[in-house]
Scaffold this active site. Structure first.
Site, PDB file in Angstrom:
ATOM      1  N   SER A  49      31.484  60.835  37.939  1.00 35.21           N
ATOM      2  CA  SER A  49      31.171  60.040  39.139  1.00 35.21           C
ATOM      3  C   SER A  49      31.003  61.007  40.304  1.00 35.21           C
ATOM      4  O   SER A  49      31.414  62.178  40.222  1.00 35.21           O
ATOM      5  CB  SER A  49      32.310  59.050  39.424  1.00 35.21           C
ATOM      6  OG  SER A  49      33.478  59.770  39.817  1.00 35.21           O
ATOM      7  N   ASP A  84      27.316  59.623  36.753  1.00 36.85           N
ATOM      8  CA  ASP A  84      27.601  58.188  36.623  1.00 36.85           C
ATOM      9  C   ASP A  84      27.419  57.509  37.988  1.00 36.85           C
ATOM     10  O   ASP A  84      27.976  57.969  38.989  1.00 36.85           O
ATOM     11  CB  ASP A  84      29.057  58.048  36.139  1.00 36.85           C
ATOM     12  CG  ASP A  84      29.417  56.633  35.740  1.00 36.85           C
ATOM     13  OD1 ASP A  84      28.512  55.866  35.364  1.00 36.85           O
ATOM     14  OD2 ASP A  84      30.624  56.299  35.785  1.00 36.85           O
ATOM     15  N   HIS A  85      26.659  56.443  38.036  1.00 39.08           N
ATOM     16  CA  HIS A  85      26.416  55.701  39.293  1.00 39.08           C
ATOM     17  C   HIS A  85      25.974  56.602  40.438  1.00 39.08           C
ATOM     18  O   HIS A  85      26.565  56.610  41.520  1.00 39.08           O
ATOM     19  CB  HIS A  85      27.666  54.915  39.720  1.00 39.08           C
ATOM     20  CG  HIS A  85      27.966  53.780  38.803  1.00 39.08           C
ATOM     21  ND1 HIS A  85      27.274  52.600  38.828  1.00 39.08           N
ATOM     22  CD2 HIS A  85      28.872  53.669  37.796  1.00 39.08           C
ATOM     23  CE1 HIS A  85      27.733  51.794  37.888  1.00 39.08           C
ATOM     24  NE2 HIS A  85      28.701  52.425  37.242  1.00 39.08           N
ATOM     25  N   ASP A 105      21.849  54.579  40.368  1.00 40.52           N
ATOM     26  CA  ASP A 105      22.312  53.215  40.595  1.00 40.52           C
ATOM     27  C   ASP A 105      21.677  52.685  41.873  1.00 40.52           C
ATOM     28  O   ASP A 105      22.211  52.813  42.973  1.00 40.52           O
ATOM     29  CB  ASP A 105      23.842  53.195  40.694  1.00 40.52           C
ATOM     30  CG  ASP A 105      24.375  51.780  40.868  1.00 40.52           C
ATOM     31  OD1 ASP A 105      23.551  50.863  41.072  1.00 40.52           O
ATOM     32  OD2 ASP A 105      25.589  51.587  40.811  1.00 40.52           O
ATOM     33  N   GLY A 209      33.683  49.383  29.919  1.00 36.72           N
ATOM     34  CA  GLY A 209      34.096  49.258  28.509  1.00 36.72           C
ATOM     35  C   GLY A 209      35.587  49.025  28.297  1.00 36.72           C
ATOM     36  O   GLY A 209      35.999  48.634  27.201  1.00 36.72           O
ATOM     37  N   ASN A 229      30.394  52.671  28.393  1.00 36.66           N
ATOM     38  CA  ASN A 229      31.148  53.535  29.321  1.00 36.66           C
ATOM     39  C   ASN A 229      32.626  53.167  29.351  1.00 36.66           C
ATOM     40  O   ASN A 229      32.970  51.984  29.497  1.00 36.66           O
ATOM     41  CB  ASN A 229      30.611  53.372  30.740  1.00 36.66           C
ATOM     42  CG  ASN A 229      29.209  53.882  30.900  1.00 36.66           C
ATOM     43  OD1 ASN A 229      28.563  54.279  29.935  1.00 36.66           O
ATOM     44  ND2 ASN A 229      28.733  53.878  32.124  1.00 36.66           N
ATOM     45  N   THR A 232      38.658  53.621  32.720  1.00 33.86           N
ATOM     46  CA  THR A 232      40.009  53.144  33.051  1.00 33.86           C
ATOM     47  C   THR A 232      40.991  53.291  31.890  1.00 33.86           C
ATOM     48  O   THR A 232      42.149  53.643  32.082  1.00 33.86           O
ATOM     49  CB  THR A 232      39.935  51.670  33.514  1.00 33.86           C
ATOM     50  OG1 THR A 232      39.005  51.590  34.599  1.00 33.86           O
ATOM     51  CG2 THR A 232      41.273  51.151  33.965  1.00 33.86           C
TER      52      THR A 232
HETATM   53  P1  13P Z   1      35.931  51.158  32.958  1.00 33.40           P
HETATM   54  O1  13P Z   1      36.576  51.903  34.089  1.00 33.40           O
HETATM   55  O2  13P Z   1      36.118  49.707  33.044  1.00 33.40           O
HETATM   56  O3  13P Z   1      36.348  51.732  31.657  1.00 33.40           O
HETATM   57  O4  13P Z   1      34.355  51.394  33.118  1.00 33.40           O
HETATM   58  C1  13P Z   1      33.845  52.685  33.151  1.00 33.40           C
HETATM   59  C2  13P Z   1      32.419  52.697  33.589  1.00 33.40           C
HETATM   60  O5  13P Z   1      31.688  51.753  33.420  1.00 33.40           O
HETATM   61  C3  13P Z   1      31.912  53.936  34.191  1.00 33.40           C
HETATM   62  O6  13P Z   1      30.612  53.789  34.652  1.00 33.40           O
END
Ligand code: 13P
Length: 287
Positions: A49, A84-85, A105, A209, A229, A232
């Site tokens: 990220s 990511d994003h 994104d 995910g 993805n 968390t």
């Molecule tokens: P989670 O944090 O819900 O696992 O999602 C991760 C994600 O989608 C990163 O782009």
């Protein structure tokens, strides 16, 4: 060597499995994910990220760390390093820094602006052999300070963005970053099915995910999801393992904790999480 994510995801879509994108935050996270992918002979995508990139001293530092780690650890499975994003500016930064994949994104822009910016970034990424993911329809929840409402994507808009030449497409289908609330309505398979019908061979991406029940993951893969993805769940596993280590009082007679031993427990917990996900997604042995 880092590879674009295109080939591994085209193969996953055709073979009806998904490749995991696991987000990295530091050296331990990265090592745990790379070693697990190698042990299981699975392709893997390392997600970064913008916040994690800043934390790890910038994108060129991340590229250096990942490339050297691949060499030192003798990693031979396909590895993609993916923003990511990403915002418009940060996609360019990562393309320059040596990432092998980026996500733009633009879901918060009006669709016309999302289309224009995506088109431009597709050309810039492809000129360097880098794969690119786009997003349509917001993914719910909070990630790195960015809050999304979680609306389902419009299948026609997905088709319009897919036709710009992106390599894979994230579409909101009721998925949320972080933990799912107790009253979550589940994934909208109707939306996913409509998107896949219109976008054909395009690998689809499922964000958020963590916490999606296994049967829903399997159904999503059967309807064209080829990249999932996870962030968390690794954070929760890491926090639980390191907390347990500290609570067990394994300090060095007043000198604090041995950081390597403390982090080794956290790393082992991430490895176990990544293994479980790769098995569920069906990517084991697909390198
Ligand atoms: P989670 O944090 O819900 O696992 O999602 C991760 C994600 O989608 C990163 O782009």
């Amino acid at each position: 060597m880092l590879v674009s994510a295109k080939e591994m995801l085209d193969k996953a879509k055709a073979g009806h499995y998904a490749v995991g994108q696991f987000n990295i935050n530091n050296l331990e996270w990265t090592k745990a994910i790379l070693q697990t992918a190698q042990e299981l002979n699975s392709p893997v995508i390392l997600g970064v990220s913008e916040g994690a990139g800043k934390y790890m001293c910038g994108y060129t530092t991340v590229v250096g760390m990942v490339n050297e780690m691949i060499k030192e650890l003798g990693i031979t499975v396909p590895v993609a390093l993916h923003l990511d994003h990403g915002s418009y500016d940060h996609c360019y930064k990562c393309i320059e820094a040596g990432f092998s994949s980026v996500m733009f994104d633009g879901s918060h822009y009006p669709i016309d602006e999302n289309v224009a910016k995506t088109k431009e970034l597709v050309a810039a990424a492809h000129a360097k052999g880098i794969s690119i993911e786009a997003e349509v329809g917001a993914i719910g929840g909070e990630e790195d300070g960015v809050i999304g409402k979680g609306e389902c994507a419009d299948p026609q808009e997905c088709k319009a963005v897919a036709d710009l030449g992106v390599d894979f497409l994230a579409a909101g289908i009721g998925n949320i970053h972080g933990k799912y609330p107790a009253n979550w309505e589940g994934l909208s398979f109707e939306t996913l099915d409509a998107i896949q019908q219109l976008t054909g061979d395009m690998p689809l991406v499922l964000h958020g995910g963590t916490g999606i029940p296994a049967d829903m993951i399997k159904k999503a893969i059967s309807l064209g999801v080829a990249k999932i993805n996870v962030n968390t769940e690794c954070q929760l596993a890491f926090a639980a393992a390191t907390r347990k280590y500290i609570e067990a009082g394994k300090d060095l007679e007043g000198k604090g904790f041995d950081p390597r031993k403390l982090l080794a427990d956290g790393t082992a917990a991430i490895k176990a999480t990544v293994k479980e996900k790769m098995e569920l997604f069906g990517s084991v042995g697909k390198a």
